[in-house]
Write a protein that holds these residues in place. Structure first.
Motif, short mmCIF file in Angstrom:
data_model
loop_
_atom_site.label_atom_id
_atom_site.label_comp_id
_atom_site.label_asym_id
_atom_site.label_seq_id
_atom_site.Cartn_x
_atom_site.Cartn_y
_atom_site.Cartn_z
N PRO A 19 0.85 -1.20 0.00
CA PRO A 19 0.00 0.00 0.00
C PRO A 19 0.88 1.25 0.00
N LEU A 20 0.39 2.32 -0.53
CA LEU A 20 1.14 3.58 -0.57
C LEU A 20 2.57 3.40 -1.06
N PHE A 21 2.74 2.61 -2.10
CA PHE A 21 4.05 2.49 -2.75
C PHE A 21 4.45 3.86 -3.30
N SER A 138 -10.46 2.94 -5.35
CA SER A 138 -10.10 1.58 -4.90
C SER A 138 -11.07 0.58 -5.49
N ARG A 139 -10.54 -0.55 -5.94
CA ARG A 139 -11.40 -1.65 -6.42
C ARG A 139 -10.87 -2.96 -5.84
N HIS A 153 -9.68 -15.39 -2.57
CA HIS A 153 -9.13 -14.30 -1.77
C HIS A 153 -9.56 -13.00 -2.42
N LYS A 154 -9.64 -11.94 -1.64
CA LYS A 154 -9.79 -10.63 -2.28
C LYS A 154 -8.99 -9.60 -1.52
N ILE A 155 -8.53 -8.62 -2.28
CA ILE A 155 -7.72 -7.58 -1.66
C ILE A 155 -8.09 -6.25 -2.32
N LEU A 156 -8.23 -5.23 -1.50
CA LEU A 156 -8.60 -3.91 -2.02
C LEU A 156 -7.35 -3.22 -2.56
N LEU A 157 -7.37 -2.88 -3.84
CA LEU A 157 -6.22 -2.20 -4.45
C LEU A 157 -6.43 -0.69 -4.35
N GLU A 158 -5.61 -0.07 -3.52
CA GLU A 158 -5.81 1.34 -3.20
C GLU A 158 -4.93 2.26 -4.04
N HIS A 159 -5.33 3.52 -4.06
CA HIS A 159 -4.61 4.62 -4.73
C HIS A 159 -3.13 4.59 -4.34
#
Ligand SMILES: O=C(O)CCC(=O)C(=O)O
Ligand SMILES: [Fe+2]
Length: 196
Positions: A19-21, A138-139, A153-159
């Protein structure tokens, strides 16, 4: 710069989320410039002989001129822009790989999507490393095990995030971005790949 990484615990899969890369400021700027400057195109896909609009816009960039084919579409690449090269370099440092190609997706709203698939085209090689950057809304990114589709599995891909898929992941897992009835804004996704 970035927060703690998250390693997904998948059998025969290797998926890592950062996250926040990119900082919020960088991510905001990249979203704007990519939205404006990328030559977004709407491709037609053929399903059982019928032609449909693909449910998102796409664009391809590469440094070796090689086209990329999937779902019956062949995309010819543009040459990398300065901002895409900046993003590419930062992603390459983390991934430990030099990428040739970037496929971009623009999801205009919750009706846009990317159906179940694995990135297993021949030109990607046997165990491809794929680096996926997300800007904007986010999706959820869904994963399912190919031979037992109840394993999910699911993971929220954030800004500003980075997702790495590597090892045997594409052999054993499929992924999708599902449509959502929620009100969501535009999202830009970049997947960096090596095309042989
Ligand atoms: O939008 C995403 O996060 C996934 C994109 C993807 O799976 C692809 O382009 O192959
Ligand atoms: Fe994919």
């Amino acid at each position: 710069m970035f927060q703690e990484k998250l390693v997904l615990d998948l059998p025969q899969g290797n998926v890592i989320y950062y996250p926040l890369f990119f900082s919020m400021e960088e991510a905001d700027q990249y979203f704007q410039v990519l939205k404006e400057k990328v030559p977004w195109q709407l491709d037609q896909i053929k399903v059982f002989g019928k032609t449909y609009d693909q449910p998102r816009l796409t664009s391809l960039f590469a440094n070796n001129g090689k086209s990329y084919s999937y779902s019956g579409i062949t995309m010819t690449p543009n040459t990398f822009s300065p901002e895409l090269l900046q993003i590419k370099r930062k992603v390459e440092e983390m991934a430990g790989t030099d990428f040739t190609t970037c496929l971009l997706n623009l999801y205009r709203d919750g009706k846009d999507s990317n159906g179940w698939h694995a990135d297993d085209e021949k030109e990607l090689g046997k165990n491809p490393i794929i680096a996926s950057v997300s800007f904007g809304a986010s999706r959820y990114f869904h994963l399912r095990y190919k031979s037992d589709k109840a394993k999910k599995h699911k993971i929220l891909l954030e800004h500003g995030s980075l997702l790495l898929m590597q090892g045997e992941t594409q052999h054993f897992w499929q992924h999708q971005i599902a449509k959502t009835a929620k009100k969501v804004g535009e999202r830009i996704n970049l997947t960096f790949r090596v095309i042989h």
